[in-house]
Write a protein that holds these residues in place. Sequence first.
Motif, PDB file in Angstrom:
ATOM      1  N   VAL A 131       5.791 -19.742  26.957  1.00  0.00           N
ATOM      2  CA  VAL A 131       5.460 -18.903  28.109  1.00  0.00           C
ATOM      3  C   VAL A 131       3.985 -18.519  28.026  1.00  0.00           C
ATOM      4  O   VAL A 131       3.497 -18.137  26.965  1.00  0.00           O
ATOM      5  CB  VAL A 131       6.342 -17.629  28.142  1.00  0.00           C
ATOM      6  N   THR A 132       3.279 -18.639  29.154  1.00  0.00           N
ATOM      7  CA  THR A 132       1.876 -18.212  29.222  1.00  0.00           C
ATOM      8  C   THR A 132       1.830 -16.744  29.630  1.00  0.00           C
ATOM      9  O   THR A 132       2.357 -16.374  30.676  1.00  0.00           O
ATOM     10  CB  THR A 132       1.084 -19.056  30.231  1.00  0.00           C
ATOM     11  N   ILE A 133       1.202 -15.922  28.798  1.00  0.00           N
ATOM     12  CA  ILE A 133       1.094 -14.491  29.061  1.00  0.00           C
ATOM     13  C   ILE A 133      -0.336 -14.173  29.482  1.00  0.00           C
ATOM     14  O   ILE A 133      -1.297 -14.530  28.786  1.00  0.00           O
ATOM     15  CB  ILE A 133       1.474 -13.657  27.822  1.00  0.00           C
ATOM     16  N   MET A 134      -0.485 -13.538  30.644  1.00  0.00           N
ATOM     17  CA  MET A 134      -1.793 -13.102  31.151  1.00  0.00           C
ATOM     18  C   MET A 134      -1.796 -11.576  31.168  1.00  0.00           C
ATOM     19  O   MET A 134      -0.973 -10.955  31.846  1.00  0.00           O
ATOM     20  CB  MET A 134      -2.035 -13.661  32.548  1.00  0.00           C
ATOM     21  N   MET A 135      -2.738 -10.984  30.419  1.00  0.00           N
ATOM     22  CA  MET A 135      -2.741  -9.518  30.297  1.00  0.00           C
ATOM     23  C   MET A 135      -4.092  -9.057  29.782  1.00  0.00           C
ATOM     24  O   MET A 135      -4.692  -9.710  28.909  1.00  0.00           O
ATOM     25  CB  MET A 135      -1.627  -9.071  29.344  1.00  0.00           C
ATOM     26  N   ASP A 136      -4.579  -7.948  30.348  1.00  0.00           N
ATOM     27  CA  ASP A 136      -5.814  -7.304  29.875  1.00  0.00           C
ATOM     28  C   ASP A 136      -6.987  -8.272  29.828  1.00  0.00           C
ATOM     29  O   ASP A 136      -7.786  -8.274  28.880  1.00  0.00           O
ATOM     30  CB  ASP A 136      -5.598  -6.667  28.497  1.00  0.00           C
ATOM     31  N   THR A 138      -7.000 -11.476  29.312  1.00  0.00           N
ATOM     32  CA  THR A 138      -6.848 -12.643  28.446  1.00  0.00           C
ATOM     33  C   THR A 138      -5.596 -13.422  28.830  1.00  0.00           C
ATOM     34  O   THR A 138      -4.694 -12.895  29.499  1.00  0.00           O
ATOM     35  CB  THR A 138      -6.756 -12.233  26.964  1.00  0.00           C
ATOM     36  N   SER A 139      -5.541 -14.673  28.382  1.00  0.00           N
ATOM     37  CA  SER A 139      -4.391 -15.529  28.658  1.00  0.00           C
ATOM     38  C   SER A 139      -4.103 -16.352  27.404  1.00  0.00           C
ATOM     39  O   SER A 139      -5.033 -16.907  26.793  1.00  0.00           O
ATOM     40  CB  SER A 139      -4.683 -16.438  29.855  1.00  0.00           C
ATOM     41  N   TYR A 140      -2.836 -16.411  27.016  1.00  0.00           N
ATOM     42  CA  TYR A 140      -2.489 -17.209  25.840  1.00  0.00           C
ATOM     43  C   TYR A 140      -1.045 -17.708  25.974  1.00  0.00           C
ATOM     44  O   TYR A 140      -0.228 -17.141  26.709  1.00  0.00           O
ATOM     45  CB  TYR A 140      -2.651 -16.391  24.557  1.00  0.00           C
ATOM     46  N   ASP A 141      -0.750 -18.814  25.262  1.00  0.00           N
ATOM     47  CA  ASP A 141       0.588 -19.401  25.267  1.00  0.00           C
ATOM     48  C   ASP A 141       1.400 -18.818  24.121  1.00  0.00           C
ATOM     49  O   ASP A 141       0.918 -18.726  22.970  1.00  0.00           O
ATOM     50  CB  ASP A 141       0.519 -20.919  25.136  1.00  0.00           C
ATOM     51  N   GLY A 147      15.327 -14.550  25.369  1.00  0.00           N
ATOM     52  CA  GLY A 147      16.123 -14.952  26.523  1.00  0.00           C
ATOM     53  C   GLY A 147      15.600 -14.424  27.845  1.00  0.00           C
ATOM     54  O   GLY A 147      15.661 -15.113  28.859  1.00  0.00           O
ATOM     55  N   THR A 148      15.089 -13.203  27.836  1.00  0.00           N
ATOM     56  CA  THR A 148      14.641 -12.575  29.082  1.00  0.00           C
ATOM     57  C   THR A 148      13.196 -12.089  28.942  1.00  0.00           C
ATOM     58  O   THR A 148      12.634 -12.057  27.843  1.00  0.00           O
ATOM     59  CB  THR A 148      15.529 -11.387  29.457  1.00  0.00           C
ATOM     60  N   VAL A 149      12.635 -11.688  30.088  1.00  0.00           N
ATOM     61  CA  VAL A 149      11.274 -11.143  30.084  1.00  0.00           C
ATOM     62  C   VAL A 149      11.213  -9.908  29.185  1.00  0.00           C
ATOM     63  O   VAL A 149      10.272  -9.737  28.405  1.00  0.00           O
ATOM     64  CB  VAL A 149      10.834 -10.797  31.519  1.00  0.00           C
ATOM     65  N   LYS A 150      12.214  -9.051  29.276  1.00  0.00           N
ATOM     66  CA  LYS A 150      12.222  -7.851  28.433  1.00  0.00           C
ATOM     67  C   LYS A 150      12.251  -8.209  26.954  1.00  0.00           C
ATOM     68  O   LYS A 150      11.548  -7.608  26.139  1.00  0.00           O
ATOM     69  CB  LYS A 150      13.429  -6.970  28.780  1.00  0.00           C
ATOM     70  N   VAL A 179       4.765 -18.588  33.634  1.00  0.00           N
ATOM     71  CA  VAL A 179       3.553 -17.773  33.532  1.00  0.00           C
ATOM     72  C   VAL A 179       3.934 -16.329  33.829  1.00  0.00           C
ATOM     73  O   VAL A 179       4.462 -16.025  34.895  1.00  0.00           O
ATOM     74  CB  VAL A 179       2.458 -18.242  34.506  1.00  0.00           C
ATOM     75  N   LEU A 180       3.659 -15.446  32.881  1.00  0.00           N
ATOM     76  CA  LEU A 180       4.023 -14.035  33.012  1.00  0.00           C
ATOM     77  C   LEU A 180       2.738 -13.210  33.031  1.00  0.00           C
ATOM     78  O   LEU A 180       1.957 -13.231  32.076  1.00  0.00           O
ATOM     79  CB  LEU A 180       4.907 -13.608  31.842  1.00  0.00           C
TER      80      LEU A 180
END
Length: 361
Positions: A131-136, A138-141, A147-150, A179-180
């Motif tokens: 999952v690609t996380i985009m936050m603050d 920055t972006s990283y895999d 199982g879930t977003v939480k 992409v989250l």
Amino acid sequence: MVALILGLVAFVGTNKSVVLTVDGQSSDVQTFGGTVAEVLQKADVQLSAADRVSPDPDTEVTDGATIEVFKAKTVDLTLDGEGRTVSTTGKTVADLVSELRVSSNSAVSASLDTALEGLDDPLSISTPKTVTIMMDGTSYDRPTTAGTVKDLLDETGITLAATDRVSAPTSAALVDGMVLKVTRVQSGAEETVKEPVPFDSTEVPDPELTAGEKKTTTKGTAGEMVRVFRTVLVDGREVSRTLVSETVSVPPVAETIAVGTKKKEAAPAPAAPAGGTAPSGGNWAALAQCESGGNWHINTGNGYSGGLQFSASSWLGAGGGQYAPIAAGATPEQQIAVAEKLRANGGWGHWPACASKLGLL
């Protein structure tokens, strides 16, 4: 007797002993031959489409053969967030995972050696995914078996404020390549802004001042307004602001201007020149009639203006600038007052042609 003996020999020759094992429970079965399916039918073993039999049901049995029957059982499970019911002939969770052909690195809610018969709750399986996380900014895999977003947020230690936003519901199942985006929203921050308050200007009639004259009696000063805004920041950038309060911290001081109302005094009659006729309003009017046709505000652009056709240098040199930049902008009385100064210094010779014509020279 011979026939009986031959029949007995045939009976003994065709009778076979088979070991039948159903879900680990074994029993000896006597049969006269046939196929595995016939043996199972005679043993009253009912098969479903999901059951597994070894050897194949069409296989001819032999004496001493072993037939194994694995009865299928149903298992409720969730695979990557999708609920389903599967039929399996496996005995343990590991058998089921193998049958489903999912990665051995998958996250499973029960240990692999747990017997399927002993499961109390539905089985949950989450396969590895990225999952690609985009936050603050920055972006990283992020490789994960959450199982879930939480679950992923908990796994990565990401804490959400009450106002933060996530691009997918926290209950949503993760999928490979997802992409989250986590958006930080700061609400309630206050900003104070100071702004000037313009002052008003009031004109007051003043009988002590000549008409057209103005004088500032009270100097105006600007005040100060304090405004408080509540801002909303998204990822550090302001997206909206709301006015919370505004207060005049320094009131403005109004400007007061006195405007003259006193009538202007008429220009004094000019003194009689030595050896000449005393000038009068009529003389200046006659001179203006000769010079400009009696048009006191004429300006033809030839370098001379006004009723008495002053040059710019003569007008300013005799003090006409206190009335207007050029003679055409002054009143007849003001032009006559300036003309008197010129005449006092040079006589009627400033207007040689018309003064001679009028007999003033």
